[in-house]
Design a protein around this motif. Structure first.
Motif, PDB file in Angstrom:
ATOM      1  N   GLU A 204     -12.406  -8.967   2.105  1.00  0.00           N
ATOM      2  CA  GLU A 204     -11.085  -8.689   1.546  1.00  0.00           C
ATOM      3  C   GLU A 204     -10.431  -7.500   2.234  1.00  0.00           C
ATOM      4  O   GLU A 204      -9.212  -7.472   2.445  1.00  0.00           O
ATOM      5  N   ARG A 205     -11.237  -6.518   2.593  1.00  0.00           N
ATOM      6  CA  ARG A 205     -10.686  -5.296   3.178  1.00  0.00           C
ATOM      7  C   ARG A 205     -10.228  -5.492   4.614  1.00  0.00           C
ATOM      8  O   ARG A 205      -9.198  -4.950   5.029  1.00  0.00           O
ATOM      9  N   ALA A 206     -10.988  -6.241   5.400  1.00  0.00           N
ATOM     10  CA  ALA A 206     -10.784  -6.287   6.852  1.00  0.00           C
ATOM     11  C   ALA A 206      -9.353  -6.639   7.269  1.00  0.00           C
ATOM     12  O   ALA A 206      -8.750  -5.911   8.078  1.00  0.00           O
ATOM     13  N   PRO A 207      -8.757  -7.730   6.771  1.00  0.00           N
ATOM     14  CA  PRO A 207      -7.411  -8.057   7.257  1.00  0.00           C
ATOM     15  C   PRO A 207      -6.351  -7.060   6.821  1.00  0.00           C
ATOM     16  O   PRO A 207      -5.365  -6.847   7.529  1.00  0.00           O
ATOM     17  N   VAL A 208      -6.542  -6.443   5.682  1.00  0.00           N
ATOM     18  CA  VAL A 208      -5.580  -5.464   5.180  1.00  0.00           C
ATOM     19  C   VAL A 208      -5.661  -4.168   5.972  1.00  0.00           C
ATOM     20  O   VAL A 208      -4.644  -3.548   6.300  1.00  0.00           O
ATOM     21  N   GLN A 209      -6.867  -3.749   6.305  1.00  0.00           N
ATOM     22  CA  GLN A 209      -7.072  -2.460   6.970  1.00  0.00           C
ATOM     23  C   GLN A 209      -6.813  -2.503   8.469  1.00  0.00           C
ATOM     24  O   GLN A 209      -6.758  -1.457   9.117  1.00  0.00           O
ATOM     25  N   ALA A 210      -6.636  -3.690   9.021  1.00  0.00           N
ATOM     26  CA  ALA A 210      -6.409  -3.808  10.460  1.00  0.00           C
ATOM     27  C   ALA A 210      -5.046  -3.220  10.835  1.00  0.00           C
ATOM     28  O   ALA A 210      -4.157  -3.073  10.012  1.00  0.00           O
ATOM     29  N   GLY A 211      -4.907  -2.878  12.108  1.00  0.00           N
ATOM     30  CA  GLY A 211      -3.624  -2.419  12.611  1.00  0.00           C
ATOM     31  C   GLY A 211      -3.503  -0.906  12.644  1.00  0.00           C
ATOM     32  O   GLY A 211      -4.437  -0.165  12.353  1.00  0.00           O
ATOM     33  N   THR A 212      -2.303  -0.462  13.015  1.00  0.00           N
ATOM     34  CA  THR A 212      -2.012   0.948  13.172  1.00  0.00           C
ATOM     35  C   THR A 212      -0.998   1.388  12.122  1.00  0.00           C
ATOM     36  O   THR A 212      -0.433   0.558  11.395  1.00  0.00           O
ATOM     37  N   VAL A 213      -0.734   2.684  12.074  1.00  0.00           N
ATOM     38  CA  VAL A 213       0.277   3.194  11.156  1.00  0.00           C
ATOM     39  C   VAL A 213       1.649   2.600  11.491  1.00  0.00           C
ATOM     40  O   VAL A 213       2.452   2.315  10.602  1.00  0.00           O
ATOM     41  N   VAL A 214       1.913   2.369  12.765  1.00  0.00           N
ATOM     42  CA  VAL A 214       3.173   1.733  13.159  1.00  0.00           C
ATOM     43  C   VAL A 214       3.226   0.297  12.637  1.00  0.00           C
ATOM     44  O   VAL A 214       4.256  -0.159  12.128  1.00  0.00           O
ATOM     45  N   ASP A 215       2.115  -0.427  12.742  1.00  0.00           N
ATOM     46  CA  ASP A 215       2.050  -1.789  12.198  1.00  0.00           C
ATOM     47  C   ASP A 215       2.301  -1.776  10.699  1.00  0.00           C
ATOM     48  O   ASP A 215       3.038  -2.638  10.176  1.00  0.00           O
ATOM     49  N   TRP A 216       1.721  -0.834   9.996  1.00  0.00           N
ATOM     50  CA  TRP A 216       1.906  -0.748   8.545  1.00  0.00           C
ATOM     51  C   TRP A 216       3.348  -0.383   8.207  1.00  0.00           C
ATOM     52  O   TRP A 216       3.897  -0.863   7.211  1.00  0.00           O
ATOM     53  N   SER A 217       3.962   0.436   9.051  1.00  0.00           N
ATOM     54  CA  SER A 217       5.372   0.781   8.859  1.00  0.00           C
ATOM     55  C   SER A 217       6.247  -0.452   8.985  1.00  0.00           C
ATOM     56  O   SER A 217       7.160  -0.670   8.182  1.00  0.00           O
ATOM     57  N   ARG A 218       5.982  -1.255  10.002  1.00  0.00           N
ATOM     58  CA  ARG A 218       6.758  -2.475  10.195  1.00  0.00           C
ATOM     59  C   ARG A 218       6.556  -3.437   9.023  1.00  0.00           C
ATOM     60  O   ARG A 218       7.509  -4.075   8.554  1.00  0.00           O
ATOM     61  N   ASP A 219       5.338  -3.536   8.548  1.00  0.00           N
ATOM     62  CA  ASP A 219       5.024  -4.407   7.417  1.00  0.00           C
ATOM     63  C   ASP A 219       5.845  -3.998   6.186  1.00  0.00           C
ATOM     64  O   ASP A 219       6.486  -4.835   5.543  1.00  0.00           O
ATOM     65  N   SER A 220       5.846  -2.709   5.847  1.00  0.00           N
ATOM     66  CA  SER A 220       6.597  -2.253   4.680  1.00  0.00           C
ATOM     67  C   SER A 220       8.101  -2.398   4.887  1.00  0.00           C
ATOM     68  O   SER A 220       8.844  -2.691   3.946  1.00  0.00           O
ATOM     69  N   TRP A 221       8.566  -2.189   6.110  1.00  0.00           N
ATOM     70  CA  TRP A 221       9.981  -2.387   6.462  1.00  0.00           C
ATOM     71  C   TRP A 221      10.400  -3.842   6.224  1.00  0.00           C
ATOM     72  O   TRP A 221      11.463  -4.115   5.655  1.00  0.00           O
ATOM     73  N   GLU A 222       9.541  -4.782   6.626  1.00  0.00           N
ATOM     74  CA  GLU A 222       9.840  -6.198   6.398  1.00  0.00           C
ATOM     75  C   GLU A 222       9.850  -6.537   4.911  1.00  0.00           C
ATOM     76  O   GLU A 222      10.698  -7.308   4.438  1.00  0.00           O
ATOM     77  N   ILE A 223       8.911  -5.969   4.161  1.00  0.00           N
ATOM     78  CA  ILE A 223       8.887  -6.171   2.716  1.00  0.00           C
ATOM     79  C   ILE A 223      10.190  -5.665   2.098  1.00  0.00           C
ATOM     80  O   ILE A 223      10.771  -6.302   1.212  1.00  0.00           O
ATOM     81  N   SER A 224      10.660  -4.516   2.576  1.00  0.00           N
ATOM     82  CA  SER A 224      11.901  -3.947   2.059  1.00  0.00           C
ATOM     83  C   SER A 224      13.066  -4.908   2.258  1.00  0.00           C
ATOM     84  O   SER A 224      13.870  -5.133   1.332  1.00  0.00           O
ATOM     85  N   ARG A 225      13.174  -5.486   3.427  1.00  0.00           N
ATOM     86  CA  ARG A 225      14.293  -6.402   3.709  1.00  0.00           C
ATOM     87  C   ARG A 225      14.181  -7.694   2.911  1.00  0.00           C
ATOM     88  O   ARG A 225      15.152  -8.136   2.286  1.00  0.00           O
TER      89      ARG A 225
END
Length: 280
Positions: A204-225
């Motif tokens: 459960e953790r692995a796919p969520v924890q993958a990526g960088t802080v920039v990737d996580w920023s983009r993810d939250s930005w997309e959620i916002s839109r």
């Protein structure tokens, strides 16, 4: 249900734009992280927080990771001493333009840059203990902030603070899109069973924890839109803003609960990864 209703009502009248992701959201991110770090990381967190008195903020304690998660908001009213950190809680990345952190993060004054900076400070055993305690408190808080979508995406409205909004049947004059995601929606998401405050399996953790802080920023930005602005603006996150109030009806709120749950879960598990990297 009655307890949840009272909590939501309390949040409606207590939420302020100066406070990010309300206490419940930040503390829940911290709890998920605490439950999912390695034992040696948990012990290191406790050792560092035993020195929280070095912060000299007695009205804003950081004795546990949950207390530390709201420290960065608690110190805001303390005046000039911490005023330099105010811009570190968010990044105004326009949801209607291509994703780009360069402008919003100029000179490191944004939440993702400060996550990276405080992670580096926390890793460094030669940094004075006072600075490591502060770095830990900032890191825990800022990872929570990054996963509140309106701290990661914006339409020139201070992350939804200028969009007056109703939450179901509740419509106090001071309520807006930002405070809905900060308060009652976060509270409902975290309180809705099954509990997201638990130990997660490696799978459960692995796919969520993958990526960088920039990737996580983009993810939250997309959620916002897609899940914050679009439902509030008639389906198009970049559509025209209404002149009056927008309304998130009960059916819309119900659809958004899993999204809000996912953001808290991602924040907690990603924070756990960063803490393991720094302290494990």
């Amino acid at each position: 249900m009655i307890r949840r209703l009272f909590l939501s009502l309390a949040c409606l009248f207590a939420t302020s734009p100066a406070y990010a992701y309300w206490e419940y959201g930040h503390q829940s991110v911290a709890t998920i992280a605490r439950l999912n770090v390695r034992p040696e990381t948990r012990a290191a967190i406790d050792r560092i927080l035993r020195h929280q008195g070095l912060l000299e903020t007695p009205t804003c304690p950081a004795r546990t990771i949950e207390e530390a998660s709201v420290w960065a908001d608690c110190i805001k009213p303390l005046g000039e001493r911490f005023s330099y950190a105010y811009a570190w809680h968010y990044q105004n990345v326009d949801v209607c333009k291509p994703f780009d952190l360069k402008g919003p993060c100029k000179d490191g004054n944004c939440v993702s840059a400060q996550i990276t900076r405080n992670l580096k400070l926390l890793k460094d055993r030669d940094v004075p203990m006072r600075e490591r305690v502060m770095a830990l408190a900032f890191l825990v808080h800022f990872v929570g902030d990054l996963h509140m979508p309106l701290h990661a995406g914006d339409r020139g409205d201070l992350g939804g603070n200028w969009v007056r909004a109703d939450y179901g049947i509740y419509h106090p004059d001071r309520f807006n899109l930002h405070s809905i995601w900060d308060g009652p929606l976060a509270e409902r998401a975290i309180s809705t069973p099954p509990s997201i405050l638990r130990v997660y399996t490696p799978a459960e953790r692995a796919p969520v924890q993958a990526g960088t802080v920039v990737d996580w920023s983009r993810d939250s930005w997309e959620i916002s839109r897609e899940y914050v602005y679009a439902p509030a603006l008639g389906g198009d996150g970049c559509g025209p803003r209404p002149a009056g109030r927008v309304r998130l009806d009960d059916a819309t709120v119900a659809r958004l609960v899993p999204i809000a749950q996912g953001q808290v879960r991602k924040g907690g598990l990603r924070l756990a990864r960063l803490l393991d990297e720094a302290l494990g």
